[in-house]
Design a protein around this motif. Structure first.
Motif, PDB file in Angstrom:
ATOM      1  N   TYR A   1     -67.701 -45.531  -1.677  1.00 25.66           N
ATOM      2  CA  TYR A   1     -67.003 -45.356  -2.715  1.00 25.66           C
ATOM      3  C   TYR A   1     -67.613 -43.992  -3.600  1.00 25.66           C
ATOM      4  O   TYR A   1     -66.952 -43.187  -4.081  1.00 25.66           O
TER       5      TYR A   1
ATOM      6  N   ALA B   1     -65.873 -40.325  -4.085  1.00 26.65           N
ATOM      7  CA  ALA B   1     -65.901 -39.826  -5.392  1.00 26.65           C
ATOM      8  C   ALA B   1     -66.408 -38.392  -5.801  1.00 26.65           C
ATOM      9  O   ALA B   1     -65.985 -37.389  -6.432  1.00 26.65           O
TER      10      ALA B   1
ATOM     11  N   ALA C   1     -64.434 -35.925  -3.840  1.00 28.61           N
ATOM     12  CA  ALA C   1     -63.061 -35.591  -4.455  1.00 28.61           C
ATOM     13  C   ALA C   1     -63.259 -34.728  -5.798  1.00 28.61           C
ATOM     14  O   ALA C   1     -62.131 -34.237  -6.581  1.00 28.61           O
ATOM     15  N   GLY C   2     -64.681 -34.505  -6.276  1.00 26.52           N
ATOM     16  CA  GLY C   2     -64.908 -33.861  -7.552  1.00 26.52           C
ATOM     17  C   GLY C   2     -64.748 -34.883  -8.615  1.00 26.52           C
ATOM     18  O   GLY C   2     -64.842 -34.224  -9.951  1.00 26.52           O
ATOM     19  N   GLU C   3     -64.718 -35.912  -8.389  1.00 30.54           N
ATOM     20  CA  GLU C   3     -64.277 -36.742  -9.728  1.00 30.54           C
ATOM     21  C   GLU C   3     -65.972 -36.952 -10.415  1.00 30.54           C
ATOM     22  O   GLU C   3     -66.149 -37.510 -11.643  1.00 30.54           O
ATOM     23  N   VAL C   4     -66.922 -36.988  -9.471  1.00 34.47           N
ATOM     24  CA  VAL C   4     -68.340 -37.099 -10.156  1.00 34.47           C
ATOM     25  C   VAL C   4     -69.252 -35.657  -9.764  1.00 34.47           C
ATOM     26  O   VAL C   4     -68.958 -35.315  -8.424  1.00 34.47           O
TER      27      VAL C   4
ATOM     28  N   TYR D   1     -69.019 -37.739 -15.003  1.00 31.15           N
ATOM     29  CA  TYR D   1     -67.473 -37.734 -14.610  1.00 31.15           C
ATOM     30  C   TYR D   1     -66.975 -36.387 -15.013  1.00 31.15           C
ATOM     31  O   TYR D   1     -67.049 -35.643 -16.099  1.00 31.15           O
ATOM     32  N   SER D   2     -66.064 -35.801 -13.939  1.00 33.63           N
ATOM     33  CA  SER D   2     -65.613 -34.435 -14.231  1.00 33.63           C
ATOM     34  C   SER D   2     -64.208 -34.506 -14.230  1.00 33.63           C
ATOM     35  O   SER D   2     -63.451 -33.440 -14.096  1.00 33.63           O
ATOM     36  N   GLY D   3     -63.388 -35.601 -14.236  1.00 32.73           N
ATOM     37  CA  GLY D   3     -62.142 -35.863 -14.137  1.00 32.73           C
ATOM     38  C   GLY D   3     -61.374 -35.348 -15.307  1.00 32.73           C
ATOM     39  O   GLY D   3     -61.955 -34.954 -16.417  1.00 32.73           O
TER      40      GLY D   3
END
Length: 350
Positions: A107, A111, A114-117, A126-128
């Motif tokens: 997980y 993340a 996917a660019g979320e972290v 967190y970059s979302g």
């Protein structure tokens, strides 16, 4: 800090798991290491000076900790030291890549991909999207009116289609069309052939008492027919001298002084029985007009029915004033319809 290992040409990455730049802290056997890169199968870290460098081949249960602002993720996988450099760089591998740590590690790496972290200065952030989605603007009264009109139009169109489909199905279930066409013609008395033969003489303008037509019968006799009245005569369509005749073929019709229009056809025995049982008969002309008619059967229909024929000649009685002299010669079809609920419901398609 690199570890040179042979990678086969048909592999995209070492062990098919790329190392991602994920900062972490690793404790193994009392030694603390600062992690730099991480994958599903390997770890790359740097040993701190005061703790020493682990020997290649060493292993055990390690404490893997990933720090986030306000919380941290801690895993306890079993790792093995694959290689170590004098400068403190260490390459480690998970002894059991599918162990209990796998769901959380997968997980976390997904993340990151996917660019979320994102990693910034050794920390993960967190970059979302940070804000809640904006609520939709309220529809204007005009837009709401247009939506209601479209909805009502859709409902009306659907209802119209349902009614049309019900009408078509009802028409097919209750209405039958007779096979033979109906002909509108002027009423009068017909003069028919009494024997088979050939029409040898035809004089439609003959006076009363004179020979109006003659037939050369197959038996060799010549049969002469006299004009019975001083009246207008209509010759059967397509009939001329030399034509072959059969018994009961109409040669000409003697028109009345005030001729009335009528309609005749050959009706199936099944359709005739339906009319006798109360079904409605409708005449639909070629020009689109329709009339409710009554079926009248004469001696010819009785004789044909007694002989077991499938079709019998009938006359159709039309409403007063339905036809004019200009309608003589028109053709149409005869429809037989079973009334629904004793005639309380309308008849579709007639």
């Amino acid at each position: 800090m690199t570890f040179a290992r042979h990678v086969p040409a048909d592999f995209a990455h070492l062990d098919e798991h790329p190392l991602l730049a994920v900062p972490f802290a690793l404790t193994l056997g009392g030694m603390r290491l600062r992690g730099e890169r991480l994958s599903m199968t390997h770890l790359v870290a740097t040993a701190e000076a005061e703790g020493g460098v682990p020997e290649p081949g060493a292993g055990g249960i390690a404490r893997l900790q990933v720090e986030f602002p306000g919380f941290s993720v801690t895993l306890a996988p079993e790792v093995l030291v694959r290689a170590a450099e004098p400068g403190g760089a260490v390459l480690l591998a998970f002894a059991d890549p599918t162990g209990p740590h796998l769901p959380q590690l997968r997980y976390l790496l997904n993340a990151v991909i996917a660019g979320e972290v994102a990693g910034v200065d050794g920390l993960l952030r967190y970059s979302g999207p940070a804000g809640a989605p904006k609520p939709k603007a309220a529809a204007s009264p005009r837009a709401d009116l247009r939506a209601r009109i479209r909805s009502l139009a859709s409902i009306a169109l659907s209802a119209a289609l349902i009614v049309a489909a019900a009408g078509v199905l009802t028409h097919r279930a209750t209405t039958a069309t007779e096979l033979h066409p109906v002909f509108v013609e002027t009423g009068g008395m017909g003069m028919r052939a009494t024997a088979p033969g050939q029409l040898s003489y035809l004089a439609p303008d003959a006076a009363e008492g004179e020979v109006v037509f003659a037939i050369a019968s197959n038996a060799g006799d010549v049969l002469n027919f006299a004009m019975p009245c001083d009246c207008e005569v209509r010759v059967a369509p397509g009939l001329r001298e030399g034509a072959t005749l059969l018994p009961t073929d109409t040669v000409l019709t003697l028109l009345d002084a005030e001729p009335e229009l009528g309609a005749r056809t050959m009706m199936s025995v099944e359709g005739f029985a339906r009319v006798l049982n109360g079904d409605h008969a409708t005449l639909r002309l070629a020009d689109g007009r329709s009339f409710r008619v009554e079926v009248a059967a004469g001696e010819a229909a009785t004789a044909a029915a007694m002989r077991g024929e499938m079709f019998v000649p009938v006359s159709l009685v039309l409403p007063d004033g339905a036809l004019s002299e200009a309608d003589a010669g028109l053709a149409g079809r005869l429809l037989i319809t079973t009334p629904l609920l004793g005639g309380l419901l309308p008849e579709f398609g007639t």
